[in-house]
Scaffold this motif. Structure first.
Motif, PDB file in Angstrom:
ATOM      1  N   ARG A   9      -5.511   6.890  -1.179  1.00  0.00           N
ATOM      2  CA  ARG A   9      -4.688   7.657  -2.113  1.00  0.00           C
ATOM      3  C   ARG A   9      -4.559   9.123  -1.682  1.00  0.00           C
ATOM      4  N   ASP A  10      -5.659   9.709  -1.202  1.00  0.00           N
ATOM      5  CA  ASP A  10      -5.674  11.132  -0.870  1.00  0.00           C
ATOM      6  C   ASP A  10      -5.795  11.328   0.632  1.00  0.00           C
ATOM      7  N   ARG A  11      -5.277  12.443   1.075  1.00  0.00           N
ATOM      8  CA  ARG A  11      -5.321  12.798   2.485  1.00  0.00           C
ATOM      9  C   ARG A  11      -6.718  13.282   2.858  1.00  0.00           C
ATOM     10  N   SER A  12      -7.115  13.079   4.109  1.00  0.00           N
ATOM     11  CA  SER A  12      -8.457  13.424   4.567  1.00  0.00           C
ATOM     12  C   SER A  12      -8.378  14.395   5.743  1.00  0.00           C
ATOM     13  N   PHE A  13      -9.410  15.237   5.881  1.00  0.00           N
ATOM     14  CA  PHE A  13      -9.464  16.203   6.972  1.00  0.00           C
ATOM     15  C   PHE A  13      -9.935  15.576   8.286  1.00  0.00           C
ATOM     16  N   ASP A  14     -10.604  14.443   8.250  1.00  0.00           N
ATOM     17  CA  ASP A  14     -11.388  13.972   9.388  1.00  0.00           C
ATOM     18  C   ASP A  14     -10.596  13.824  10.677  1.00  0.00           C
ATOM     19  N   HIS A  15      -9.444  13.191  10.621  1.00  0.00           N
ATOM     20  CA  HIS A  15      -8.659  12.946  11.826  1.00  0.00           C
ATOM     21  C   HIS A  15      -7.277  13.592  11.740  1.00  0.00           C
ATOM     22  N   SER A  45      -0.147  10.595   7.879  1.00  0.00           N
ATOM     23  CA  SER A  45       1.201  10.094   7.578  1.00  0.00           C
ATOM     24  C   SER A  45       1.220   9.443   6.199  1.00  0.00           C
ATOM     25  N   PHE A  46       2.277   9.718   5.439  1.00  0.00           N
ATOM     26  CA  PHE A  46       2.448   9.081   4.136  1.00  0.00           C
ATOM     27  C   PHE A  46       3.219   7.783   4.335  1.00  0.00           C
ATOM     28  N   VAL A  47       2.690   6.690   3.791  1.00  0.00           N
ATOM     29  CA  VAL A  47       3.299   5.380   4.001  1.00  0.00           C
ATOM     30  C   VAL A  47       3.561   4.715   2.660  1.00  0.00           C
ATOM     31  N   ASP A  48       4.525   3.807   2.692  1.00  0.00           N
ATOM     32  CA  ASP A  48       4.885   3.013   1.524  1.00  0.00           C
ATOM     33  C   ASP A  48       5.165   1.596   2.002  1.00  0.00           C
ATOM     34  N   PRO A  49       5.392   0.644   1.088  1.00  0.00           N
ATOM     35  CA  PRO A  49       5.577  -0.757   1.518  1.00  0.00           C
ATOM     36  C   PRO A  49       6.702  -0.983   2.510  1.00  0.00           C
ATOM     37  N   GLY A  50       7.671  -0.090   2.584  1.00  0.00           N
ATOM     38  CA  GLY A  50       8.760  -0.274   3.541  1.00  0.00           C
ATOM     39  C   GLY A  50       8.543   0.423   4.867  1.00  0.00           C
ATOM     40  N   ARG A  93       0.829  -1.193   0.000  1.00  0.00           N
ATOM     41  CA  ARG A  93       0.000   0.000   0.000  1.00  0.00           C
ATOM     42  C   ARG A  93       0.870   1.251   0.000  1.00  0.00           C
ATOM     43  N   ILE A  94       0.490   2.215  -0.810  1.00  0.00           N
ATOM     44  CA  ILE A  94       1.164   3.513  -0.849  1.00  0.00           C
ATOM     45  C   ILE A  94       0.091   4.597  -0.781  1.00  0.00           C
ATOM     46  N   GLY A  95       0.214   5.472   0.171  1.00  0.00           N
ATOM     47  CA  GLY A  95      -0.769   6.546   0.299  1.00  0.00           C
ATOM     48  C   GLY A  95      -0.716   7.160   1.680  1.00  0.00           C
ATOM     49  N   TYR A  96      -1.838   7.764   2.075  1.00  0.00           N
ATOM     50  CA  TYR A  96      -1.928   8.457   3.358  1.00  0.00           C
ATOM     51  C   TYR A  96      -2.816   7.684   4.324  1.00  0.00           C
ATOM     52  N   VAL A  97      -2.410   7.645   5.567  1.00  0.00           N
ATOM     53  CA  VAL A  97      -3.253   7.063   6.607  1.00  0.00           C
ATOM     54  C   VAL A  97      -4.435   8.001   6.846  1.00  0.00           C
ATOM     55  N   THR A  98      -5.651   7.483   6.731  1.00  0.00           N
ATOM     56  CA  THR A  98      -6.845   8.308   6.912  1.00  0.00           C
ATOM     57  C   THR A  98      -7.653   7.929   8.142  1.00  0.00           C
ATOM     58  N   ASN A  99      -7.514   6.685   8.623  1.00  0.00           N
ATOM     59  CA  ASN A  99      -8.298   6.265   9.779  1.00  0.00           C
ATOM     60  C   ASN A  99      -7.584   5.120  10.487  1.00  0.00           C
ATOM     61  N   ILE A 100      -7.672   5.125  11.807  1.00  0.00           N
ATOM     62  CA  ILE A 100      -7.120   4.048  12.632  1.00  0.00           C
ATOM     63  C   ILE A 100      -8.236   3.532  13.516  1.00  0.00           C
ATOM     64  N   ASP A 101      -8.559   2.266  13.376  1.00  0.00           N
ATOM     65  CA  ASP A 101      -9.645   1.650  14.139  1.00  0.00           C
ATOM     66  C   ASP A 101      -9.120   1.272  15.525  1.00  0.00           C
ATOM     67  N   VAL A 102      -9.245   2.209  16.466  1.00  0.00           N
ATOM     68  CA  VAL A 102      -8.706   1.988  17.810  1.00  0.00           C
ATOM     69  C   VAL A 102      -9.462   0.869  18.516  1.00  0.00           C
ATOM     70  N   GLY A 103     -10.767   0.779  18.291  1.00  0.00           N
ATOM     71  CA  GLY A 103     -11.534  -0.292  18.907  1.00  0.00           C
ATOM     72  C   GLY A 103     -11.068  -1.668  18.479  1.00  0.00           C
ATOM     73  N   GLU A 104     -10.810  -1.816  17.189  1.00  0.00           N
ATOM     74  CA  GLU A 104     -10.313  -3.100  16.680  1.00  0.00           C
ATOM     75  C   GLU A 104      -8.932  -3.403  17.251  1.00  0.00           C
ATOM     76  N   LEU A 105      -8.064  -2.389  17.319  1.00  0.00           N
ATOM     77  CA  LEU A 105      -6.723  -2.603  17.877  1.00  0.00           C
ATOM     78  C   LEU A 105      -6.808  -3.022  19.341  1.00  0.00           C
ATOM     79  N   GLY A 106      -7.706  -2.372  20.108  1.00  0.00           N
ATOM     80  CA  GLY A 106      -7.860  -2.763  21.505  1.00  0.00           C
ATOM     81  C   GLY A 106      -8.360  -4.181  21.652  1.00  0.00           C
ATOM     82  N   GLU A 107      -9.286  -4.591  20.777  1.00  0.00           N
ATOM     83  CA  GLU A 107      -9.800  -5.961  20.824  1.00  0.00           C
ATOM     84  C   GLU A 107      -8.710  -6.974  20.486  1.00  0.00           C
TER      85      GLU A 107
END
Length: 409
Positions: free
Chosen positions: A267-273, A237-242, A206-220
């Motif tokens: 692919r695109d950055r979001s305002f939400d978080h 944050s912009f991320v790439d396969p490495g 995956r290459i792109g921008y982090v738009t959401n992190i599911d904290v509930g799923e991570l806690g589970e």
């Protein structure tokens, strides 16, 4: 935000989604009349002829098609104006505007209601009692159309204008700041230490921008394996396969896969978080206004006020993440201040009013959050040095220097 809630949030913002929902609801309303018809007194149905309802529906159908076309044209023009005069990154907020979507959906739904009603009348689908309900629905629809049209006329006069777009980006930045897990900190305290035994979770394929992190799923996930996850990225944050997305203490490969799946990359950055993205877009608006082609320092001054309000909301954030098993890295205040102020300090260095306002804004930021004062002062010194080079009148240079010297001790 949970993954499914995030998907629903994205889907409900689509322009076609609300229009389709309104259209389906309007068609069902037109078709449900025969079901409710037995409840209507027969004598009342005899007083309303088919021609009366048919004429009203014909007027609605012909007028709503024209109004829908006009509305689409006006919206596209507003998007183009925002792209040319403000910044393309702000157009997403205009497309998601609820008032515009409601107006377009109402007009399109009214058109479909009228078409379905006319077709049903021509086939004898409605009896005399059914026509009463259709007539009442048409009158109610006319009232809704008039109210929506009045609101839409007022709204379209401002849609896509510079001030309106600045306000939208500011609100998006403030909303994102309210969703932050904890307050931004200076870089020395920004990242919690990662245990030596932690295993990395990489952004595979995956290459792109982090738009959401599911904290509930991570806690589970961490609750099932009894471990902890140290996130290495934040929304924006912009991320790439490495790139390492997180470090996991405990768990196996399946746990690490679930952790990776809990982080949404687009692919695109979001305002939400991502309040940092809001600050960046605001600085882009100011830079566009300060370009020689536009030469509008007043817009840059308005942007500085909007940025200060976003920073103020970020300074009010308290507390820690909702789940102790999920450790977030903090936003670094130095990067936030640089992203917000350096473009304005660079492009506005030759405008004394902008340079003075920037000094006052940074001084106010230092007063709002004293622990951010060092980052604000560094940005102020950089802006003062740029203004001294760009300004050619000594009195203007002194004005900027006096604004810098008025900083609180």
């Amino acid at each position: 935000m949970s993954r499914w809630r995030w998907v629903w949030r994205l889907l409900s913002r689509r322009l076609w989604f609300r229009a389709a929902a309104f259209s389906v609801a309007a068609a069902l309303l037109a078709l449900i009349a025969p079901v409710v018809a037995p409840l209507i007194p027969y004598t009342l149905g005899a007083k309303i002829g088919a021609d009366a309802v048919d004429n009203i529906l014909g007027i609605i159908a012909s007028s709503m098609l024209a109004v829908t076309t006009f509305s689409l044209t006006a919206m596209v023009s507003a998007y183009g104006a925002a792209t040319s005069n403000v910044t393309p990154r702000a157009v997403a907020l205009l497309v998601e505007d609820s008032t515009s979507q409601n107006a377009l959906s109402t007009f399109l739904g009214a058109f479909l209601f009228a078409i379905v009603g006319i077709c049903a009348l021509s086939t004898g689908f409605y009896g005399e009692q059914g026509r009463v309900l259709l007539f009442a629905g048409s009158i109610a629809l006319i009232v809704v159309i008039v109210v929506t049209l009045l609101r839409w006329i007022q709204h379209i006069a401002l849609l896509g204008r510079v001030h309106d777009t600045i306000t939208r980006v500011e609100r998006a930045g403030i909303s994102a700041a309210e969703r932050m897990q904890h307050r931004p900190r200076i870089s020395g305290l920004a990242v919690a230490p990662v245990p030596a035994e932690a295993e990395p979770v990489r952004c595979t394929g995956r290459i792109g921008y982090v738009t959401n992190i599911d904290v509930g799923e991570l806690g589970e996930v961490m609750g099932d394996c009894g471990g902890t996850v140290h996130l290495a990225v934040l929304p924006g944050s912009f991320v790439d396969p490495g790139r390492v997305l997180a470090w996991v203490v405990g768990g196996d490969e399946e746990v690490r896969t679930r952790v990776a799946d809990s982080i949404t990359v687009e692919r695109d950055r979001s305002f939400d978080h991502d309040p940092r993205f809001g600050l960046i877009v605001l600085s882009e608006i100011a830079s566009r206004a300060l370009s020689p082609a536009v030469n509008d320092p007043g817009t840059a001054i308005a942007v500085l006020g909007a940025q200060l309000r976003v920073f103020d909301k970020m300074a009010q954030v308290e507390g820690q993440p909702a789940d102790d098993r999920v450790v977030f890295p903090a936003l670094e205040i130095e990067k936030l201040v640089v992203d917000a102020c350096r473009p304005i300090g660079r492009d506005g260095a030759g405008h004394v009013e902008v340079a003075v306002k920037l000094q006052k804004m940074l001084a106010a930021l230092a007063g709002i959050a004293p622990d951010w004062a060092a980052a604000a002062r560094h940005a102020a010194e950089d802006a003062k040095a740029r203004a001294r080079t760009a300004l050619t009148v000594e009195e203007e240079r002194l004005a900027v220097a006096r604004a810098f010297e008025d900083w609180p001790d």
